[in-house]
Design an enzyme around this catalytic site. Structure first.
Site, PDB file in Angstrom:
ATOM      1  N   SER A 110       0.581  -8.923   1.426  1.00  0.00           N
ATOM      2  CA  SER A 110      -0.876  -8.959   1.347  1.00  0.00           C
ATOM      3  C   SER A 110      -1.432  -8.897   2.769  1.00  0.00           C
ATOM      4  O   SER A 110      -0.838  -9.473   3.691  1.00  0.00           O
ATOM      5  CB  SER A 110      -1.311 -10.265   0.678  1.00  0.00           C
ATOM      6  OG  SER A 110      -2.676 -10.505   0.914  1.00  0.00           O
ATOM      7  N   HIS A 168       0.847  -1.203   0.000  1.00  0.00           N
ATOM      8  CA  HIS A 168       0.000   0.000   0.000  1.00  0.00           C
ATOM      9  C   HIS A 168       0.882   1.253   0.000  1.00  0.00           C
ATOM     10  O   HIS A 168       0.609   2.216  -0.709  1.00  0.00           O
ATOM     11  CB  HIS A 168      -0.892   0.043   1.254  1.00  0.00           C
ATOM     12  CG  HIS A 168      -1.858  -1.095   1.375  1.00  0.00           C
ATOM     13  ND1 HIS A 168      -1.924  -1.898   2.477  1.00  0.00           N
ATOM     14  CD2 HIS A 168      -2.818  -1.555   0.528  1.00  0.00           C
ATOM     15  CE1 HIS A 168      -2.872  -2.804   2.315  1.00  0.00           C
ATOM     16  NE2 HIS A 168      -3.428  -2.623   1.141  1.00  0.00           N
TER      17      HIS A 168
HETATM   18  P1  AMP Z   1      -6.296  -4.120  -0.573  1.00  0.00           P
HETATM   19  O1  AMP Z   1      -6.186  -3.328   0.694  1.00  0.00           O
HETATM   20  O2  AMP Z   1      -5.794  -5.516  -0.452  1.00  0.00           O
HETATM   21  O3  AMP Z   1      -7.647  -4.007  -1.216  1.00  0.00           O
HETATM   22  O4  AMP Z   1      -5.286  -3.431  -1.594  1.00  0.00           O
HETATM   23  C1  AMP Z   1      -5.347  -2.066  -1.887  1.00  0.00           C
HETATM   24  C2  AMP Z   1      -4.443  -1.777  -3.063  1.00  0.00           C
HETATM   25  O5  AMP Z   1      -3.112  -2.174  -2.755  1.00  0.00           O
HETATM   26  C3  AMP Z   1      -4.847  -2.566  -4.316  1.00  0.00           C
HETATM   27  O6  AMP Z   1      -4.729  -1.730  -5.450  1.00  0.00           O
HETATM   28  C4  AMP Z   1      -3.844  -3.694  -4.333  1.00  0.00           C
HETATM   29  O7  AMP Z   1      -3.592  -4.208  -5.627  1.00  0.00           O
HETATM   30  C5  AMP Z   1      -2.602  -3.001  -3.787  1.00  0.00           C
HETATM   31  N1  AMP Z   1      -1.657  -3.984  -3.245  1.00  0.00           N
HETATM   32  C6  AMP Z   1      -1.935  -5.014  -2.400  1.00  0.00           C
HETATM   33  N2  AMP Z   1      -0.823  -5.741  -2.172  1.00  0.00           N
HETATM   34  C7  AMP Z   1       0.181  -5.154  -2.872  1.00  0.00           C
HETATM   35  C8  AMP Z   1       1.578  -5.427  -3.054  1.00  0.00           C
HETATM   36  N3  AMP Z   1       2.160  -6.458  -2.456  1.00  0.00           N
HETATM   37  N4  AMP Z   1       2.295  -4.610  -3.845  1.00  0.00           N
HETATM   38  C9  AMP Z   1       1.705  -3.544  -4.468  1.00  0.00           C
HETATM   39  N5  AMP Z   1       0.398  -3.232  -4.346  1.00  0.00           N
HETATM   40  C10 AMP Z   1      -0.354  -4.019  -3.563  1.00  0.00           C
END
Ligand code: AMP
Length: 281
Positions: free
Chosen positions: A191, A43
């Site tokens: 993640s 993030h």
């Molecule tokens: P989330 O909170 O999992 O919904 O993710 C929010 C944003 O962060 C989304 O656009 C995801 O694709 C991005 N994101 C999640 N994990 C990663 C990562 N390891 N590297 C880069 N972006 C990420």
């Protein structure tokens, strides 16, 4: 919690649409990073990118109930708002944080139901029924509230990035920018769901991604790449005693199955101890 908000001087916390609209009105170069919280370095890389190219950066923290096709997954989704706020504050790159309640986003105004094309019902869309409909719905609503110039999203969720880009393109004057996946030293993609894994599971996740990195190299010489991947998939399932939903090589521009390693990525989704993980390379 409100006591905690006061300790952040440069980040303004917005709890509803009305305060968001008022606070953002003076600015016309806004970068938006939508998240479901449980903030990690993935993030933060999106926030850093937004900070480099936009005047103001707004991050949303909203665990969207509509994109969970599984109730247990929604209930157990990691949440730690205090820690998130502290991490975001340290970056000094966030100007606004939007933390809405469900009713602030999904109010009474009826919107036409979002449908995913049949040809897009592949990869996660095939296995998580209703998931992307929920993602597109919330991204539609968030974009119309925030009105950003640019939205920063991770390639980690490549299919999500692909569908959101396509969906928002025709509706808003907003550019969706894909950002590289941030990984741990052991190659596991960061993640929020990693918090739900045991040490043993994380080691297994590292073994799996390293196998996939190797696979991406050796697949070059295979004649029918997706046929070969099917065999590898069932071998890995047996050997590691895991459930792999898909392991496929697909074109990055249309997500169709591909036999050409160029302009393609290997997509994988699998379960470790009931936790669903996805990645692509
Ligand atoms: P989330 O909170 O999992 O919904 O993710 C929010 C944003 O962060 C989304 O656009 C995801 O694709 C991005 N994101 C999640 N994990 C990663 C990562 N390891 N590297 C880069 N972006 C990420």
């Amino acid at each position: 919690m409100f006591y905690l908000f006061r300790t952040f001087t440069q980040m303004k916390i917005l709890l509803n649409k009305t305060s968001l609209t008022k606070s953002l009105r003076p600015f016309n170069d806004i970068g938006f990073v939508p998240t479901m919280g449980s903030i990690h370095k993935g993030h933060l890389s999106l926030i850093n990118r937004s900070n480099q190219v936009c005047d103001k950066t707004i991050v949303s923290i909203f665990v969207n109930p509509k994109q969970f096709n599984n109730r247990r997954d929604f209930k157990t989704y990691p949440k730690n708002i205090k820690k998130d706020l502290k991490l975001l504050n340290i970056t000094k790159q966030v100007d606004f944080i939007y933390i809405p309640k469900v009713k602030d986003i999904f109010n009474n105004n009826k919107k036409p139901k979002i449908k995913i094309n049949k040809k897009d019902k592949i990869l996660c869309a095939k296995f998580r029924i209703g998931h992307f409909e929920g993602v597109l719905d919330v991204m539609d609503r968030l974009t119309s509230i925030v009105k950003p110039n640019k939205i920063f999203m991770g390639e980690k969720d490549f299919q999500q990035l692909f569908l959101v880009k396509k969906f928002l393109k025709n509706k808003y004057n907003t550019e969706v920018i894909g950002c590289q996946t941030v990984r741990e030293k052991n190659k596991v993609a960061l993640s929020s769901r990693n918090h739900l894994l045991s040490k043993e599971n994380l080691t297994l996740a590292s073994i799996i991604i390293k196998k996939i990195i190797y696979l991406k190299k050796i697949i070059k010489i295979k004649k029918n790449k997706n046929k070969y991947l099917k065999t590898v998939k069932s071998d890995l399932e047996k050997k590691l005693n895991i459930n792999i939903e898909y392991l496929e090589l697909r074109n990055i521009y249309n997500l169709k199955l591909s036999n050409d390693i160029n302009k393609s990525r290997l997509f994988v989704a699998y379960y470790l101890n009931g936790v669903r993980l996805i990645d692509n390379l």
